[in-house]
Design a protein around this motif. Structure first.
Motif, PDB file in Angstrom:
ATOM      1  N   GLY A  93       0.817  -1.213   0.000  1.00 11.22           N
ATOM      2  CA  GLY A  93       0.000   0.000   0.000  1.00 11.22           C
ATOM      3  C   GLY A  93       0.853   1.266   0.000  1.00 11.22           C
ATOM      4  N   GLN A  94       1.933   1.248   0.771  1.00  8.73           N
ATOM      5  CA  GLN A  94       2.845   2.400   0.816  1.00  8.73           C
ATOM      6  C   GLN A  94       3.378   2.750  -0.571  1.00  8.73           C
ATOM      7  OE1 GLN A  94       4.217   4.173   3.483  1.00  8.73           O
ATOM      8  NE2 GLN A  94       2.961   3.183   5.051  1.00  8.73           N
ATOM      9  N   ILE A  95       3.549   1.717  -1.378  1.00  9.95           N
ATOM     10  CA  ILE A  95       4.126   1.934  -2.708  1.00  9.95           C
ATOM     11  C   ILE A  95       3.065   2.291  -3.735  1.00  9.95           C
ATOM     12  CG2 ILE A  95       5.345   0.825  -4.632  1.00  9.95           C
ATOM     13  CD1 ILE A  95       7.161   1.253  -2.280  1.00  9.95           C
ATOM     14  N   ILE A  96       1.975   1.502  -3.787  1.00 12.28           N
ATOM     15  CA  ILE A  96       1.074   1.714  -4.917  1.00 12.28           C
ATOM     16  C   ILE A  96      -0.100   2.656  -4.639  1.00 12.28           C
ATOM     17  CG2 ILE A  96       1.725  -0.491  -6.006  1.00 12.28           C
ATOM     18  CD1 ILE A  96      -0.874  -1.675  -5.330  1.00 12.28           C
ATOM     19  N   ASP A  97      -0.391   2.939  -3.374  1.00 10.27           N
ATOM     20  CA  ASP A  97      -1.463   3.906  -3.104  1.00 10.27           C
ATOM     21  C   ASP A  97      -0.906   5.311  -2.958  1.00 10.27           C
ATOM     22  OD1 ASP A  97      -3.460   1.959  -2.979  1.00 10.27           O
ATOM     23  OD2 ASP A  97      -3.110   1.597  -0.839  1.00 10.27           O
ATOM     24  N   SER A  98      -1.671   6.281  -3.434  1.00  6.86           N
ATOM     25  CA  SER A  98      -1.363   7.655  -3.063  1.00  6.86           C
ATOM     26  C   SER A  98      -1.909   7.847  -1.663  1.00  6.86           C
ATOM     27  CB  SER A  98      -2.070   8.639  -3.977  1.00  6.86           C
ATOM     28  OG  SER A  98      -1.619   8.496  -5.290  1.00  6.86           O
ATOM     29  N   PRO A  99      -1.184   8.548  -0.786  1.00  8.81           N
ATOM     30  CA  PRO A  99      -1.628   8.686   0.602  1.00  8.81           C
ATOM     31  C   PRO A  99      -3.022   9.306   0.711  1.00  8.81           C
ATOM     32  CG  PRO A  99       0.584   9.606   0.289  1.00  8.81           C
ATOM     33  CD  PRO A  99       0.080   9.221  -1.060  1.00  8.81           C
ATOM     34  N   GLU A 100      -3.299  10.292  -0.143  1.00 15.47           N
ATOM     35  CA  GLU A 100      -4.604  10.966  -0.096  1.00 15.47           C
ATOM     36  C   GLU A 100      -5.683  10.187  -0.835  1.00 15.47           C
ATOM     37  OE1 GLU A 100      -2.823  12.361  -3.136  1.00 15.47           O
ATOM     38  OE2 GLU A 100      -1.301  11.759  -1.695  1.00 15.47           O
ATOM     39  N   GLY A 101      -5.317   9.111  -1.492  1.00 14.24           N
ATOM     40  CA  GLY A 101      -6.272   8.387  -2.325  1.00 14.24           C
ATOM     41  C   GLY A 101      -6.404   9.020  -3.693  1.00 14.24           C
ATOM     42  N   GLN A 102      -7.066   8.320  -4.578  1.00 12.23           N
ATOM     43  CA  GLN A 102      -7.289   8.875  -5.912  1.00 12.23           C
ATOM     44  C   GLN A 102      -8.714   8.579  -6.346  1.00 12.23           C
ATOM     45  OE1 GLN A 102      -4.122   9.057  -9.177  1.00 12.23           O
ATOM     46  NE2 GLN A 102      -3.316   7.455  -7.866  1.00 12.23           N
ATOM     47  N   LYS A 103      -9.284   9.501  -7.099  1.00 10.05           N
ATOM     48  CA  LYS A 103     -10.663   9.354  -7.551  1.00 10.05           C
ATOM     49  C   LYS A 103     -10.701   9.019  -9.029  1.00 10.05           C
ATOM     50  CE  LYS A 103     -12.349  12.684  -4.167  1.00 10.05           C
ATOM     51  NZ  LYS A 103     -12.828  14.076  -4.032  1.00 10.05           N
ATOM     52  N   MET A 104     -11.649   8.140  -9.381  1.00 11.18           N
ATOM     53  CA  MET A 104     -11.788   7.727 -10.778  1.00 11.18           C
ATOM     54  C   MET A 104     -13.175   8.078 -11.302  1.00 11.18           C
ATOM     55  SD  MET A 104     -10.133   3.910 -10.734  1.00 11.18           S
ATOM     56  CE  MET A 104     -11.253   3.264  -9.507  1.00 11.18           C
ATOM     57  N   ALA A 105     -13.253   8.240 -12.617  1.00  9.92           N
ATOM     58  CA  ALA A 105     -14.546   8.418 -13.281  1.00  9.92           C
ATOM     59  C   ALA A 105     -14.654   7.421 -14.422  1.00  9.92           C
ATOM     60  CB  ALA A 105     -14.665   9.836 -13.830  1.00  9.92           C
ATOM     61  N   ILE A 106     -15.857   6.915 -14.627  1.00 10.18           N
ATOM     62  CA  ILE A 106     -16.134   6.012 -15.737  1.00 10.18           C
ATOM     63  C   ILE A 106     -16.848   6.801 -16.821  1.00 10.18           C
ATOM     64  CG2 ILE A 106     -17.312   3.867 -16.417  1.00 10.18           C
ATOM     65  CD1 ILE A 106     -15.205   3.550 -14.191  1.00 10.18           C
ATOM     66  N   VAL A 107     -16.340   6.770 -18.029  1.00  4.76           N
ATOM     67  CA  VAL A 107     -17.008   7.483 -19.116  1.00  4.76           C
ATOM     68  C   VAL A 107     -17.609   6.466 -20.078  1.00  4.76           C
ATOM     69  CG1 VAL A 107     -16.817   9.382 -20.736  1.00  4.76           C
ATOM     70  CG2 VAL A 107     -15.148   9.174 -18.879  1.00  4.76           C
ATOM     71  N   GLY A 108     -18.934   6.407 -20.071  1.00  3.22           N
ATOM     72  CA  GLY A 108     -19.650   5.436 -20.909  1.00  3.22           C
ATOM     73  C   GLY A 108     -20.277   4.370 -20.032  1.00  3.22           C
ATOM     74  N   VAL A 109     -21.584   4.488 -19.808  1.00  2.64           N
ATOM     75  CA  VAL A 109     -22.252   3.587 -18.875  1.00  2.64           C
ATOM     76  C   VAL A 109     -23.017   2.512 -19.647  1.00  2.64           C
ATOM     77  CG1 VAL A 109     -23.711   3.455 -16.819  1.00  2.64           C
ATOM     78  CG2 VAL A 109     -22.415   5.527 -17.257  1.00  2.64           C
ATOM     79  N   GLY A 110     -22.309   1.811 -20.508  1.00  2.00           N
ATOM     80  CA  GLY A 110     -22.877   0.626 -21.164  1.00  2.00           C
ATOM     81  C   GLY A 110     -22.578  -0.588 -20.314  1.00  2.00           C
ATOM     82  N   ASN A 111     -22.620  -1.762 -20.932  1.00  2.00           N
ATOM     83  CA  ASN A 111     -22.334  -2.980 -20.182  1.00  2.00           C
ATOM     84  C   ASN A 111     -20.941  -2.966 -19.567  1.00  2.00           C
ATOM     85  OD1 ASN A 111     -24.739  -4.557 -20.485  1.00  2.00           O
ATOM     86  ND2 ASN A 111     -24.219  -4.770 -22.655  1.00  2.00           N
ATOM     87  N   LEU A 112     -19.959  -2.531 -20.357  1.00  2.00           N
ATOM     88  CA  LEU A 112     -18.588  -2.545 -19.856  1.00  2.00           C
ATOM     89  C   LEU A 112     -18.398  -1.552 -18.710  1.00  2.00           C
ATOM     90  CD1 LEU A 112     -15.798  -3.751 -20.134  1.00  2.00           C
ATOM     91  CD2 LEU A 112     -15.278  -2.048 -21.891  1.00  2.00           C
ATOM     92  N   GLY A 113     -18.940  -0.355 -18.883  1.00  2.45           N
ATOM     93  CA  GLY A 113     -18.844   0.642 -17.824  1.00  2.45           C
ATOM     94  C   GLY A 113     -19.467   0.141 -16.532  1.00  2.45           C
ATOM     95  N   ARG A 114     -20.621  -0.470 -16.654  1.00  2.00           N
ATOM     96  CA  ARG A 114     -21.291  -1.012 -15.465  1.00  2.00           C
ATOM     97  C   ARG A 114     -20.473  -2.138 -14.847  1.00  2.00           C
ATOM     98  NH1 ARG A 114     -26.957   0.407 -17.477  1.00  2.00           N
ATOM     99  NH2 ARG A 114     -26.399  -0.872 -19.269  1.00  2.00           N
ATOM    100  N   ALA A 115     -19.821  -2.929 -15.680  1.00  2.00           N
ATOM    101  CA  ALA A 115     -18.981  -4.007 -15.152  1.00  2.00           C
ATOM    102  C   ALA A 115     -17.856  -3.421 -14.305  1.00  2.00           C
ATOM    103  CB  ALA A 115     -18.417  -4.859 -16.289  1.00  2.00           C
ATOM    104  N   VAL A 116     -17.234  -2.361 -14.808  1.00  2.00           N
ATOM    105  CA  VAL A 116     -16.128  -1.741 -14.072  1.00  2.00           C
ATOM    106  C   VAL A 116     -16.641  -1.174 -12.744  1.00  2.00           C
ATOM    107  CG1 VAL A 116     -14.336   0.028 -14.099  1.00  2.00           C
ATOM    108  CG2 VAL A 116     -14.888  -1.203 -16.204  1.00  2.00           C
ATOM    109  N   ILE A 117     -17.785  -0.504 -12.802  1.00  2.00           N
ATOM    110  CA  ILE A 117     -18.368   0.040 -11.571  1.00  2.00           C
ATOM    111  C   ILE A 117     -18.612  -1.089 -10.570  1.00  2.00           C
ATOM    112  CG2 ILE A 117     -20.425   1.143 -10.581  1.00  2.00           C
ATOM    113  CD1 ILE A 117     -20.629   2.771 -13.225  1.00  2.00           C
TER     114      ILE A 117
END
Lengths: 205, 205
Positions: free
Chosen positions: B72-96
């Motif tokens: 976690g120390q290596i791969i996480d940013s300490p403050e966390g990171q936010k993501m957005a999904i663009v395109g709410v079709g089947n694939l987008g919903r799968a990622v969500i």
DNA sequence: TAGATTGTTAATCGATTAACAATC
DNA sequence: TAGATTGTTAATCGATTAACAATC
């Protein structure tokens, strides 16, 4: 003579890109044009084509129609191959959607799920059956590729069932890593890993 | 000190696998146990952990809780990171769906689409907005990662919009290759390529 | 102690790219 | 011809793995 996996991946992408060029009325293409449409270098393209013994001309580059043909000779099985999707959730439906566009040598011919709402009907044009019928249908229809899109806790069980039904290749899209098995080609992709990787490198940029 | 991409990918997978081990009541783990749960060799595991300077003991191997922490120390940013999904079709919903399981440092905070049936409501717990609002929301909410799950003909347009809104990383899940842009990390995955690759090698087995 | 394990270096393997001859 | 391009070899780069010292 087995080609490197990376070359196969690029050939697959070259071909789809070439279909687009053809649609736009283009007939010939240079290695630097292919390279700029992908993220690679002209020399990479030429080396890949060298590996499949496809020659171009120094004045006109490559004839698109012929190049598509050459790539097909290498990456398609002459008789075609049939695929099955196991797990008709959002991801499974996304995969079905990707392939319903084209009638190619490679086609999805069946989907499997345990949910009775989904079985015994068509989903996006593909027949969906209960998992219990999977082994029989795979054998009967000579399906050679299985795509695993079930929840990850079921991945191992499904993978064993696929192996027992005599499948030749598996694409595992769950985040459960599966055991390598002899005589079966296993390809895996884990979207969570990709996202964590993107997050790591994005924070370093 | 940037780690190799392959190491980052494995660290991400090690961590999820370690969470499972912890859940099963395990406290310590040897490199060969980690290796056999993934498809890799013990020496690969030890080398990866060497690169992040995590030490184990020769008698007990690695303490799972500590190793998760180190990764976690290596791969996480300490403050966390936010993501957005663009395109709410089947694939987008799968990622969500993949990410709604866990509350981690990395989280999906918004989805975007053009379909008014999907916008201005929650989809699997994630607020879905119209694409027109994307740039504003990405800036306001400090979203750093964008996942492109739109139809491939819209990928370039969406990618440009993401870049203009100041995103740091893009995961492109369409089969349209995007141009490398400076200051943005770009990761791409094309499922059709994976399938064609699996078909090629399956036929050689 | 003997056996198993970690941590690390050096060797190997595989993939990309630089360099260049041939030629349109 | 001069410039651009292909095809190919050799060099480079990066990732994996073999080997082994240290030690629990």
């Amino acid at each position: 003579m087995d080609l490197p996996g990376k070359t196969i991946e690029r050939l697959s992408m070259y071909r789809r890109l070439l279909f687009n060029c053809l649609k736009e009325g283009k007939h010939n293409i240079f290695s630097h044009e292919i390279a700029s449409l992908m993220h690679t270098k002209p020399v990479q393209v030429r080396r890949d084509l060298m590996l499949i013994s496809h020659s171009g001309s120094k004045s006109k580059g490559y004839i698109i129609k012929n190049l598509i043909e050459s790539i097909g000779q290498i990456i398609d099985s002459p008789e075609g191959q049939k695929m099955a999707i196991v797990g008709v959730g959002n991801l499974g439906r996304a995969v079905i959607g990707y392939f319903s566009e084209k009638k190619q040598k490679l086609s999805i011919v069946a989907a499997f799920d345990i949910d009775s709402e989904k079985t015994n009907r068509k989903i996006s044009g593909i027949n969906c059956y209960h998992i219990n019928e999977m082994q029989e249908i795979i054998k009967k229809d000579n399906i050679t590729i299985g795509v695993i899109t079930v929840p990850k806790d079921n991945a191992i069980e499904i993978s064993n069932k696929l192996i027992n039904s005599g499948i030749k290749g598996i694409l595992n899209l769950t985040s459960m890593p599966l055991k390598e098995t002899s005589n079966i080609y296993l390809e895996e992709y884990d979207i969570i890993t990709s996202l964590e990787k993107a997050a790591y490198f994005a924070s370093k940029v």
